[in-house]
Design a protein around this motif. Structure first.
Motif, PDB file in Angstrom:
ATOM      1  N   LEU A   1     -45.943  -7.723  -6.080  1.00 39.66           N
ATOM      2  CA  LEU A   1     -46.929  -7.348  -7.090  1.00 39.66           C
ATOM      3  C   LEU A   1     -48.095  -6.597  -6.462  1.00 39.66           C
ATOM      4  O   LEU A   1     -48.761  -7.113  -5.565  1.00 39.66           O
ATOM      5  N   VAL A   2     -48.315  -5.366  -6.906  1.00 39.11           N
ATOM      6  CA  VAL A   2     -49.529  -4.621  -6.563  1.00 39.11           C
ATOM      7  C   VAL A   2     -50.481  -4.750  -7.737  1.00 39.11           C
ATOM      8  O   VAL A   2     -50.098  -4.481  -8.884  1.00 39.11           O
TER       9      VAL A   2
ATOM     10  N   VAL B   1     -45.225 -12.349  -4.089  1.00 30.54           N
ATOM     11  CA  VAL B   1     -46.110 -11.821  -3.056  1.00 30.54           C
ATOM     12  C   VAL B   1     -46.971 -10.738  -3.671  1.00 30.54           C
ATOM     13  O   VAL B   1     -46.481  -9.887  -4.426  1.00 30.54           O
ATOM     14  N   VAL B   2     -48.265 -10.764  -3.370  1.00 34.71           N
ATOM     15  CA  VAL B   2     -49.189  -9.777  -3.917  1.00 34.71           C
ATOM     16  C   VAL B   2     -49.676  -8.864  -2.794  1.00 34.71           C
ATOM     17  O   VAL B   2     -49.874  -9.307  -1.657  1.00 34.71           O
TER      18      VAL B   2
ATOM     19  N   PRO C   1     -51.454 -16.767   3.391  1.00 34.31           N
ATOM     20  CA  PRO C   1     -51.176 -17.453   2.127  1.00 34.31           C
ATOM     21  C   PRO C   1     -52.171 -17.026   1.047  1.00 34.31           C
ATOM     22  O   PRO C   1     -53.340 -16.736   1.341  1.00 34.31           O
ATOM     23  N   ALA C   2     -51.718 -16.995  -0.197  1.00 33.30           N
ATOM     24  CA  ALA C   2     -52.554 -16.499  -1.290  1.00 33.30           C
ATOM     25  C   ALA C   2     -53.839 -17.301  -1.440  1.00 33.30           C
ATOM     26  O   ALA C   2     -54.909 -16.729  -1.680  1.00 33.30           O
TER      27      ALA C   2
ATOM     28  N   THR D   1     -47.626 -16.780  -3.746  1.00 32.74           N
ATOM     29  CA  THR D   1     -47.599 -17.701  -2.606  1.00 32.74           C
ATOM     30  C   THR D   1     -48.238 -17.069  -1.378  1.00 32.74           C
ATOM     31  O   THR D   1     -48.867 -17.755  -0.584  1.00 32.74           O
ATOM     32  N   ARG D   2     -48.061 -15.755  -1.211  1.00 35.79           N
ATOM     33  CA  ARG D   2     -48.623 -15.051  -0.065  1.00 35.79           C
ATOM     34  C   ARG D   2     -49.202 -13.717  -0.507  1.00 35.79           C
ATOM     35  O   ARG D   2     -48.893 -13.220  -1.597  1.00 35.79           O
ATOM     36  N   GLY D   3     -50.024 -13.142   0.356  1.00 34.13           N
ATOM     37  CA  GLY D   3     -50.610 -11.853   0.050  1.00 34.13           C
ATOM     38  C   GLY D   3     -50.754 -10.993   1.290  1.00 34.13           C
ATOM     39  O   GLY D   3     -50.890 -11.498   2.411  1.00 34.13           O
TER      40      GLY D   3
END
Length: 236
Positions: free
Chosen positions: A191-192, A32-33, A219-220, A204-206
């Motif tokens: 993740l930043v 995840v971002v 979703p990313a 996969t997502r943000g």
């Protein structure tokens, strides 16, 4: 299965809050971002999850609330962080830094096995295992910071701006390494990252954070295709 589940999170420095009722989740094995402008609260989010600053709200890791836990206790529960600026111990050698990452573990054979794993994954670290971390290049220090965090065998790895100061080639290699670690070990990653496009490619997502509040969660690939997101964060 949800691995990290955050709700009503407030955190900051001094009298003022930077984060305001943040809600966020990461599933087991997911990448995840978190996107946002400078000053939006991204690093504060990572520091609050890791127990490095005071926070209020619920932070559940695998169903257990860790909001009152110390940083060491959080590491023991299976969460490790690669801080912004890498945070290697400059006066220790590469190998000593890696062993420091395993300080919560008692399984000496497993620690030795993981040393071999990360020296194989990052051959430059093996070449420099007796060299002081402070003498490594920026890219080598980032490799070391990631490997050191993974020495605790976390289920969830937090990475705060891992591409900061790296060349485009090293940035590409670093994201490829994170994606491979996720596949090989099943390690979930939060993740930043300012290099939004590279981060979204492996996620996969943000989440989009604006002024300490979650403004979007999608979703990313949807975030990457959004015209407003592209203009603000992807540079095209």
């Amino acid at each position: 299965m949800t691995l990290l589940d955050i709700s009503g999170l407030r955190a900051g420095y001094g009298a003022g809050d930077v984060l305001h009722d943040v809600a966020l989740s990461v599933d087991a094995g997911e990448i995840v971002v978190v996107l946002g402008a400078n000053g939006a609260g991204k690093t504060t989010l990572m520091r609050s999850i890791s127990g490095l600053i005071a926070r209020r709200g619920t932070i559940e890791l695998d169903g257990v609330d860790i909001a009152e836990d110390t940083p060491d206790a959080i590491v023991r529960r299976g969460l490790a962080m690669v801080p912004q600026g890498r945070g290697t111990i400059a006066e220790l050698s590469v190998e000593e830094n890696l062993r420091a990452g395993a300080h919560t573990r008692k399984d000496r054979p497993g620690v030795a096995q993981d040393l071999d794993r990360w020296f194989t994954t990052f051959p430059r670290l093996h070449e420099r295992k007796t060299q002081k971390a402070g003498l490594l290049s920026g890219g080598e220090q980032q490799m070391l910071a990631i490997a050191r965090a993974l020495m605790s065998r976390p289920r969830l790895l937090l990475c705060d701006e891992p591409s900061l100061g790296l060349s485009p080639k090293l940035t590409q290699d670093m994201f490829a390494s994170l994606a491979q670690i996720n596949v090989d070990l099943g390690t979930a990653i939060l993740l930043v990252e300012q290099n939004a496009m590279s981060a979204l490619k492996i996620a996969t997502r943000g989440y989009l954070i604006e002024v300490g509040v979650v403004a979007q969660s999608r979703p990313a690939d949807v975030l990457a295709a959004d015209d407003s997101i592209r203009a603000a964060y992807l540079g095209y």
